[in-house]
Structure formats: structure tokens, C-alpha cells
Design a protein around this motif. Structure first.
Motif, short mmCIF file in Angstrom:
data_model
loop_
_atom_site.label_atom_id
_atom_site.label_comp_id
_atom_site.label_asym_id
_atom_site.label_seq_id
_atom_site.Cartn_x
_atom_site.Cartn_y
_atom_site.Cartn_z
N MET A 172 -8.80 5.13 3.20
CA MET A 172 -8.66 3.69 3.85
C MET A 172 -8.23 2.81 2.78
N LEU A 173 -6.95 2.20 3.03
CA LEU A 173 -6.42 1.40 2.12
C LEU A 173 -6.49 -0.17 2.94
N LEU A 174 -7.18 -1.21 2.30
CA LEU A 174 -7.26 -2.38 2.69
C LEU A 174 -6.27 -3.61 1.92
N SER A 175 -5.45 -4.12 2.44
CA SER A 175 -4.58 -5.19 1.86
C SER A 175 -4.06 -6.22 2.44
N THR A 176 -4.28 -7.49 2.49
CA THR A 176 -3.71 -8.61 3.15
C THR A 176 -2.19 -8.58 3.07
N SER A 177 -1.65 -8.22 2.00
CA SER A 177 -0.15 -8.46 1.51
C SER A 177 0.31 -6.98 1.93
N GLY A 178 -0.34 -6.08 1.90
CA GLY A 178 0.22 -4.75 1.93
C GLY A 178 1.46 -4.49 0.91
N ALA A 179 1.22 -5.19 -0.37
CA ALA A 179 2.01 -4.78 -1.39
C ALA A 179 1.45 -4.47 -2.66
N SER A 180 0.27 -4.44 -2.88
CA SER A 180 -0.59 -4.15 -3.94
C SER A 180 -0.07 -2.81 -4.54
N ALA A 181 0.37 -2.78 -5.74
CA ALA A 181 1.14 -1.41 -6.38
C ALA A 181 -0.10 -0.35 -6.46
N ASN A 182 -1.50 -0.82 -6.89
CA ASN A 182 -2.33 0.10 -7.14
C ASN A 182 -2.80 0.88 -5.89
N LEU A 183 -2.59 0.12 -4.74
CA LEU A 183 -2.81 0.81 -3.50
C LEU A 183 -1.76 1.73 -3.01
N LEU A 184 -0.53 1.40 -3.40
CA LEU A 184 0.50 2.20 -2.95
C LEU A 184 0.71 3.40 -3.62
N SER A 185 0.26 3.38 -5.04
CA SER A 185 0.04 4.46 -6.07
C SER A 185 -1.12 5.52 -5.38
N ALA A 186 -2.17 4.57 -4.96
CA ALA A 186 -3.15 5.57 -4.29
C ALA A 186 -2.85 6.32 -3.08
N ALA A 187 -1.86 5.61 -2.40
CA ALA A 187 -1.34 6.37 -1.09
C ALA A 187 -0.37 7.62 -1.40
N TRP A 235 -4.75 5.83 6.08
CA TRP A 235 -4.68 5.01 6.75
C TRP A 235 -4.90 3.37 6.29
N ALA A 236 -4.14 2.53 6.54
CA ALA A 236 -3.93 1.34 5.87
C ALA A 236 -4.38 0.02 7.13
N LEU A 237 -5.30 -0.89 6.59
CA LEU A 237 -5.33 -2.27 7.21
C LEU A 237 -4.72 -3.19 6.49
N THR A 238 -3.66 -3.86 7.05
CA THR A 238 -2.78 -4.83 6.12
C THR A 238 -2.80 -6.09 6.87
N GLY A 239 -1.82 -7.02 6.36
CA GLY A 239 -1.59 -8.20 6.94
C GLY A 239 -0.33 -8.07 7.76
N CYS A 240 0.40 -9.13 7.78
CA CYS A 240 1.71 -8.96 8.54
C CYS A 240 2.76 -7.71 8.52
N ALA A 241 3.14 -7.22 9.46
CA ALA A 241 4.30 -6.23 9.47
C ALA A 241 5.67 -6.78 9.21
N PRO A 242 6.41 -6.02 8.64
CA PRO A 242 6.72 -4.89 7.99
C PRO A 242 5.85 -5.15 6.62
N ASN A 243 5.53 -4.22 5.84
CA ASN A 243 5.05 -4.21 4.65
C ASN A 243 5.23 -2.69 3.76
N PRO A 244 5.15 -2.77 2.24
CA PRO A 244 5.33 -1.41 1.80
C PRO A 244 4.28 -0.33 2.26
N LEU A 245 3.06 -0.92 2.04
CA LEU A 245 1.81 -0.19 2.34
C LEU A 245 1.70 0.39 3.66
#
Length: 222
Positions: free
Chosen positions: A115-130, A141-151
Motif C-alpha cells: 500500500m503506497l500513500l501519496s498526496t501528489s502521486g508523484a514521489s519517486a521513491n514510491l514509484l520505484s517501490a511500485a 494499491w495506491a492512495l493518492t490525491g487528484c487523478a491522473p498521476n504517475p503512482l
């Protein structure tokens, strides 16, 4: 999206975002059900975020290792950012973008959930984890802010909160965490009830001699 005044307007912003998010209840239900199957079968949840999202990720793992409402067995859930020695060592030796990905490779097993949580959906360390999780057969699974976003694009499933401020996104993420925990506990309880019902049915079969063993014994007596 409505622009609200400061202070008391924050409540109005939260109410607006929560009303829209309510339509996503079926996703939190599905995630809770799936987590119950994975963790109940000996699997593990890994969770990660940065800053306030790290706190939300750790909140989720605490509810699973401890309890949400009622007492129940503990389940395996790890907040990756909480191991400060590992995260700082990895950041120092491999770079900040690897702090979660390397831990996913260490702890994640096929069938687990990240489970990855990010308000921006653009954190590089979370994208690498995914990326690391998908390579290991771990569901993302991702919990993010506004769509669309990279995460969102890099995850198997996502829940995106439409809100104008980081604070409100984080508050809705906490609501989502509690909804997932409620669904998780309910799924576990249904499983327990199902097991008990199956046990009672088997007992009735044995008592009536209608189970396999009973039928075999009857054939022998004949």
C-alpha cells in the motif's frame, strides 16, 4: 472545485471531499476483503509514504498488528519508513529513490500487498517501490490525491481523492484507512462464522451417519 475560505472553510472543504469520496466505499470494501484473505493466509502487507502520508501508512499497519475495534489475532503488516536504520542506510548507500524499493525486495513475497500513500502521486521513491513490487509479484494499491498521476498509473489499483489541499487529501486517506480496517475485520468475522457453520454441519453429518465416514461404516456393516 469550490475554493473555501481559511480556517472554518477547511471543514467545508473536508465535507465536500468526503461526500465525493463516499462513492469509493466499494473499493475500500474490496481491499479490506482481499487483505483478510492475504493476511489470514499468512501473507503480509507492506506500506509506505512520505511525511504525513508516512504517518497514515503507519496508522494502517498499527491497526492490523494491534487491533481496529474488537480484539482479534495480530496480522503481519510493516510500515517501511519506520525502520530508520534501514531507510537511512539505503538512502546513504543507494539513494533516496531506493529507500522503499529495496525493502520491498527484502520483505515482499508473491501474493503480498504493498500500500503506497501519496498526496501528489508523484514521489519517486514510491514509484520505484511500485516497480519493485510488481517485479516480485506483490500487488500494489495506491492512495493518492487528484487523478491522473504517475503512482495511479503504476499501481494495480488506486483510490484518488479529489481535494484542493494536501491536508484534506491526508484526512480523507485516514478515513480510507479506517474503512479498509472495518472491511478487514468484517471479512475475518464472516470467515470465522463460515468455519463454525461448516463445523456444525460436519458434526450433524457425523451424528446422522450421513458423512463419508458414516456411509462407509454403514456399507461395512451391511
Amino acid at each position: 472545485m469550490t475554493v473555501h475560505p481559511p480556517v472554518v472553510g477547511h471543514c467545508d472543504e473536508l465535507l465536500e471531499a468526503l461526500g465525493a469520496f463516499r462513492a469509493s466505499a466499494h473499493v475500500t470494501q474490496r481491499w479490506g476483503d482481499r487483505l483478510a484473505a492475504v493476511l489470514g493466509g499468512g501473507g503480509r502487507l507492506l506500506a509506505a509514504g512520505n511525511g504525513g502520508s508516512a504517518a497514515q501508512a503507519q496508522h494502517l499497519t498499527a491497526e492490523l498488528v494491534g487491533r481496529y475495534r474488537d480484539d482479534r489475532p495480530p496480522f503481519s503488516a510493516i510500515a517501511l519508513h519506520a525502520d530508520t536504520s534501514s531507510t537511512t542506510a539505503i538512502a546513504n548507500d543507494y539513494g533516496v529513490d531506493e529507500v522503499f524499493a529495496r525493502q520491498v525486495r527484502a520483505h515482499g513475497r508473491e501474493g503480498d500487498v504493498l500500500m503506497l500513500l501519496s498526496t501528489s502521486g508523484a514521489s519517486a521513491n514510491l514509484l520505484s517501490a511500485a516497480d519493485a513490487a510488481r517485479s516480485a509479484g506483490v500487488r500494489v494499491w495506491a492512495l493518492t490525491g487528484c487523478a491522473p498521476n504517475p503512482l495511479m498509473a503504476g499501481s494495480d489499483e488506486s483510490l484518488c481523492v479529489e481535494a484542493p489541499s494536501t491536508a484534506t487529501v491526508q484526512e480523507i486517506h485516514l478515513v480510507a484507512v479506517h474503512m479498509i480496517c472495518a472491511a478487514f475485520d468484517a471479512a475475518l468475522e464472516r470467515g470465522v462464522r463460515g468455519t463454525r457453520a461448516a463445523g456444525r454441519a460436519a458434526g450433524r453429518e457425523r451424528a446422522a451417519g450421513t458423512g463419508r465416514a458414516g456411509r462407509a461404516a454403514q456399507r461395512k456393516r451391511r
